[in-house]
Write an enzyme that holds these catalytic residues in place. Sequence first.
Site, short mmCIF file in Angstrom:
data_model
loop_
_atom_site.label_atom_id
_atom_site.label_comp_id
_atom_site.label_asym_id
_atom_site.label_seq_id
_atom_site.Cartn_x
_atom_site.Cartn_y
_atom_site.Cartn_z
N HIS A 96 50.34 56.02 27.13
CA HIS A 96 49.09 56.01 26.38
C HIS A 96 49.08 57.21 25.43
O HIS A 96 49.72 58.23 25.69
CB HIS A 96 47.89 56.10 27.32
CG HIS A 96 47.66 54.86 28.11
ND1 HIS A 96 46.47 54.61 28.76
CD2 HIS A 96 48.45 53.79 28.37
CE1 HIS A 96 46.54 53.46 29.38
NE2 HIS A 96 47.73 52.93 29.16
N GLU A 137 46.94 59.51 24.87
CA GLU A 137 46.49 60.76 25.47
C GLU A 137 47.61 61.42 26.28
O GLU A 137 47.81 62.64 26.19
CB GLU A 137 45.29 60.53 26.40
CG GLU A 137 44.10 59.91 25.71
CD GLU A 137 44.05 58.38 25.81
OE1 GLU A 137 42.94 57.85 25.94
OE2 GLU A 137 45.11 57.73 25.75
N CYS A 180 41.00 56.14 29.65
CA CYS A 180 40.99 55.42 30.92
C CYS A 180 41.13 56.43 32.07
O CYS A 180 41.30 57.63 31.85
CB CYS A 180 42.15 54.42 30.96
SG CYS A 180 43.79 55.19 31.09
N CYS A 229 44.32 58.57 31.97
CA CYS A 229 44.33 59.59 30.94
C CYS A 229 43.36 60.72 31.24
O CYS A 229 43.66 61.89 31.00
CB CYS A 229 44.07 58.96 29.58
SG CYS A 229 45.42 57.85 29.08
#
Length: 150
Positions: free
Chosen positions: A54, A56, A84, A87
Amino acid sequence: MPAEHDAWMARALATAARAGAAGEVPIGAVVVREGRLLGLGANAPIATVDPTAHAEVLALRAAARAAGNYRLPGAVLYVTVEPCAMCVGAALQARVATIVFGCRDPKGGAAGSIVDLTQDPRLNHRIDVVAGVAEEESRQLLQAFFAARR
């Protein structure tokens, strides 16, 4: 501070657009400390065949390498979409001070939408949250991406 948020979020949006152009969900993230860019990341789970890739997480990894430490006290994580649980968990482990995000994620957001891990008293760190910076631009980027795929 808001002008600074706008400038860094613009950088995150540009990174998100590059992810979208590559066929990834257009999410971008930037890690900043004391006005200095430490890391940036664009969503890449498809290209890397890695569910943890992801934006992040990639930005936090780059920031930790730049800082020479996996802890990033005082850092601000800018991200185009509410992070999420994975993250936010990574940001908690890094001891990020603040998360600034664009639009909420009502199906997976862990900074207030479905759960708020940033303020959970059972955890040993808290993260300040600023929501809604470049919200409309972030939302439009996502909507255009998914509309093109339908």
